[in-house]
Design a protein around this motif. Structure first.
Motif, PDB file in Angstrom:
ATOM      1  N   ASP A  13     -16.586   7.864 -32.454  1.00  0.00           N
ATOM      2  CA  ASP A  13     -17.999   7.736 -32.810  1.00  0.00           C
ATOM      3  C   ASP A  13     -18.324   6.421 -33.503  1.00  0.00           C
ATOM      4  OD1 ASP A  13     -16.524   8.738 -35.034  1.00  0.00           O
ATOM      5  OD2 ASP A  13     -18.378   9.396 -35.997  1.00  0.00           O
ATOM      6  N   SER A  14     -17.341   5.764 -34.095  1.00  0.00           N
ATOM      7  CA  SER A  14     -17.590   4.469 -34.728  1.00  0.00           C
ATOM      8  C   SER A  14     -17.696   3.397 -33.652  1.00  0.00           C
ATOM      9  CB  SER A  14     -16.449   4.116 -35.689  1.00  0.00           C
ATOM     10  OG  SER A  14     -16.466   2.735 -35.986  1.00  0.00           O
ATOM     11  N   LYS A  15     -18.877   2.817 -33.541  1.00  0.00           N
ATOM     12  CA  LYS A  15     -19.093   1.802 -32.510  1.00  0.00           C
ATOM     13  C   LYS A  15     -18.124   0.635 -32.679  1.00  0.00           C
ATOM     14  CE  LYS A  15     -22.677  -0.925 -30.281  1.00  0.00           C
ATOM     15  NZ  LYS A  15     -24.101  -1.270 -30.248  1.00  0.00           N
ATOM     16  N   PHE A  16     -17.887   0.228 -33.911  1.00  0.00           N
ATOM     17  CA  PHE A  16     -16.982  -0.891 -34.181  1.00  0.00           C
ATOM     18  C   PHE A  16     -15.567  -0.586 -33.678  1.00  0.00           C
ATOM     19  CE2 PHE A  16     -13.784  -2.842 -36.931  1.00  0.00           C
ATOM     20  CZ  PHE A  16     -14.020  -4.178 -36.648  1.00  0.00           C
ATOM     21  N   LEU A  17     -15.019   0.582 -34.089  1.00  0.00           N
ATOM     22  CA  LEU A  17     -13.663   0.948 -33.651  1.00  0.00           C
ATOM     23  C   LEU A  17     -13.599   1.168 -32.146  1.00  0.00           C
ATOM     24  CD1 LEU A  17     -12.367   3.359 -36.442  1.00  0.00           C
ATOM     25  CD2 LEU A  17     -11.514   1.090 -35.860  1.00  0.00           C
ATOM     26  N   ARG A  18     -14.646   1.772 -31.598  1.00  0.00           N
ATOM     27  CA  ARG A  18     -14.677   2.029 -30.151  1.00  0.00           C
ATOM     28  C   ARG A  18     -14.600   0.716 -29.377  1.00  0.00           C
ATOM     29  NH1 ARG A  18     -18.935   5.006 -30.238  1.00  0.00           N
ATOM     30  NH2 ARG A  18     -20.444   3.490 -29.478  1.00  0.00           N
ATOM     31  N   LEU A  19     -15.413  -0.260 -29.764  1.00  0.00           N
ATOM     32  CA  LEU A  19     -15.421  -1.542 -29.053  1.00  0.00           C
ATOM     33  C   LEU A  19     -14.128  -2.325 -29.265  1.00  0.00           C
ATOM     34  CD1 LEU A  19     -19.116  -2.655 -29.637  1.00  0.00           C
ATOM     35  CD2 LEU A  19     -18.093  -1.812 -27.515  1.00  0.00           C
ATOM     36  N   ALA A  20     -13.626  -2.320 -30.510  1.00  0.00           N
ATOM     37  CA  ALA A  20     -12.385  -3.059 -30.811  1.00  0.00           C
ATOM     38  C   ALA A  20     -11.205  -2.468 -30.033  1.00  0.00           C
ATOM     39  CB  ALA A  20     -12.110  -3.022 -32.305  1.00  0.00           C
ATOM     40  N   ASN A  21     -11.091  -1.141 -30.037  1.00  0.00           N
ATOM     41  CA  ASN A  21      -9.983  -0.503 -29.317  1.00  0.00           C
ATOM     42  C   ASN A  21     -10.148  -0.609 -27.806  1.00  0.00           C
ATOM     43  OD1 ASN A  21      -8.458   0.265 -31.565  1.00  0.00           O
ATOM     44  ND2 ASN A  21      -9.740   2.062 -31.875  1.00  0.00           N
ATOM     45  N   GLN A  22     -11.381  -0.511 -27.329  1.00  0.00           N
ATOM     46  CA  GLN A  22     -11.626  -0.669 -25.893  1.00  0.00           C
ATOM     47  C   GLN A  22     -11.184  -2.057 -25.438  1.00  0.00           C
ATOM     48  OE1 GLN A  22     -15.758  -0.532 -24.682  1.00  0.00           O
ATOM     49  NE2 GLN A  22     -15.217  -0.236 -22.527  1.00  0.00           N
ATOM     50  N   ARG A  23     -11.548  -3.064 -26.198  1.00  0.00           N
ATOM     51  CA  ARG A  23     -11.191  -4.439 -25.860  1.00  0.00           C
ATOM     52  C   ARG A  23      -9.669  -4.610 -25.851  1.00  0.00           C
ATOM     53  NH1 ARG A  23     -14.187  -6.956 -29.633  1.00  0.00           N
ATOM     54  NH2 ARG A  23     -15.994  -6.640 -28.342  1.00  0.00           N
TER      55      ARG A  23
END
Length: 151
Positions: A13-23
């Motif tokens: 749910d954390s947009k920051f963690l989601r984007l960082a881990n996705q990248r």
């Protein structure tokens, strides 16, 4: 089984963690789809089943433990390995593994420097282990059904 191009569903749910881990996971060779809540996670997992799911425990709409339970009760998703991502203490690890998670990853180890690399390495390790287990089960089932194995 090559882990390259394995399909990962990242539920965070954390947009920051989601984007960082996705990248980071994409950079490591995984095909990553993301979900921001438990409801979206269940819909995506059922629609186009991934090879593995990274599941946050603290989610809006449907909680992580409820998502894990639903995934493991659904015949279409029950065999998808789930790695739990949580900020909760490790005392919950045994319970989560008993409920069907393949592995447990504490978010506190997801530092900005190498945390995502460790997450990618864990994904790779779990996928390779599961692949070896499947191959072994296949060999054992073939051996058991072989005419030479009967007494």
């Amino acid at each position: 089984m090559s882990v390259l191009n394995s399909k990962v569903l990242l539920v965070e749910d954390s947009k920051f963690l989601r984007l960082a881990n996705q990248r980071a996971l994409s950079k490591a060779g995984f095909q990553v789809t993301t979900a921001a809540d438990g409801e979206e996670a269940l819909r995506l997992a059922s629609g186009q089943p991934p090879d593995i799911i990274l599941l946050d425990m603290m989610l809006p709409k449907i909680s992580g433990p409820e998502v894990l339970k639903a995934l493991k009760q659904n015949p279409a998703t029950m065999h998808i390995p789930v790695i739990v991502l949580t900020s909760l203490s490790q005392k919950n690890e045994e319970k989560l593994l008993h409920e069907g998670a393949e592995a447990y990853f504490e978010k506190s180890t997801l530092g900005l420097d190498q945390g995502s690399d460790r997450l990618a390495a864990m994904l790779e390790t779990v996928l390779l282990r599961l692949s070896r287990e499947k191959k072994l089960q296949l060999l054992l089932s073939r051996k058991a059904s072989s005419p030479l194995s009967s007494p």
